[in-house]
Scaffold this active site. Structure first.
Site, PDB file in Angstrom:
ATOM      1  N   CYS A   9       0.789  -1.246   0.000  1.00 16.70           N
ATOM      2  CA  CYS A   9       0.000   0.000   0.000  1.00 16.70           C
ATOM      3  C   CYS A   9       0.817   1.291   0.000  1.00 16.70           C
ATOM      4  CB  CYS A   9      -0.995   0.045   1.157  1.00 16.70           C
ATOM      5  SG  CYS A   9      -2.279  -1.185   1.036  1.00 16.70           S
ATOM      6  N   ASP A  10       2.143   1.212  -0.018  1.00 13.20           N
ATOM      7  CA  ASP A  10       2.952   2.431  -0.071  1.00 13.20           C
ATOM      8  C   ASP A  10       4.279   2.157  -0.780  1.00 13.20           C
ATOM      9  OD1 ASP A  10       3.582   5.132   0.306  1.00 13.20           O
ATOM     10  OD2 ASP A  10       4.457   4.783   2.285  1.00 13.20           O
ATOM     11  N   LEU A  11       4.214   1.426  -1.886  1.00 13.46           N
ATOM     12  CA  LEU A  11       5.444   1.174  -2.641  1.00 13.46           C
ATOM     13  C   LEU A  11       5.886   2.456  -3.319  1.00 13.46           C
ATOM     14  CD1 LEU A  11       4.661  -2.293  -4.240  1.00 13.46           C
ATOM     15  CD2 LEU A  11       6.311  -1.784  -2.428  1.00 13.46           C
ATOM     16  N   ASN A  15      11.223   3.012  -0.596  1.00  7.51           N
ATOM     17  CA  ASN A  15      10.906   1.782   0.133  1.00  7.51           C
ATOM     18  C   ASN A  15      11.480   0.543  -0.550  1.00  7.51           C
ATOM     19  OD1 ASN A  15       9.551   3.094   2.147  1.00  7.51           O
ATOM     20  ND2 ASN A  15       7.529   2.739   1.302  1.00  7.51           N
TER      21      ASN A  15
END
Length: 170
Positions: A9-11, A15
């Site tokens: 949900c936050d690539l 990251n």
């Protein structure tokens, strides 16, 4: 998290880390969740709860998220790697987020003519606005990346539509 089908949900580029053996590792699972978890739009538009440049349209619209949400984000990262810019960029955070729900990015080969039609096809397939039009899973996405010369060009680039404002009173 493996086995339960969690999604990141936050690539985003920050990251993804390259190890000394040149393998890649995904980091920061602070937003990871089971599929179909929903969040408020306001929460997702802050750095704590997501990165607008890499968010899938369903995240912007507070819709259900699944593996194809992360496929969209990886497609946005790949787009940036191949073109030098994110698919949707605007000074206004809300406008930048909205653009991905209302239209398509500039064709990657318009920004980098050296790209193959197959590379463009892979990126645009991952960046489809409607999640069911994207790769069905990461394995399918990886298979095309691994065998890009065999990718059939379907003409995604010819069907791109610039983002348009839409009004809704829902």
């Amino acid at each position: 998290m493996h086995g339960q089908g969690f999604i990141h949900c936050d690539l985003k580029p920050s990251n993804i880390m390259m190890c000394s053996d040149l393998t890649l590792r995904v980091m920061d699972f602070g937003l990871a969740s089971p599929p179909v978890r929903q969040r408020s739009v306001l929460a997702k538009l802050t750095p704590i709860f997501g990165s607008p440049e890499y968010m899938a349209p369903e995240q912007v619209e507070n819709g259900p998220a699944d593996e194809r949400t992360d496929i969209y984000s990886l497609g946005a990262i790949l787009y940036e790697l191949l073109t030098g810019q994110v698919p949707f960029k605007n000074e206004d955070l809300w406008e930048s987020a909205y653009q991905r729900t209302a239209g398509d990015p500039i064709a990657p080969r318009d920004l980098n003519p050296r790209l193959s039609p197959q590379a463009e096809e892979i990126v645009l397939h991952a960046l489809q606005r409607i999640s069911s039009d994207r790769y069905s899973n990461m394995a399918a996405f990886k298979a095309e990346l691994d065998e890009s010369a065999r990718v059939q060009v379907t003409g995604y680039a010819e069907r791109l539509q610039s983002p348009r404002w839409k009004f809704s009173f829902q």
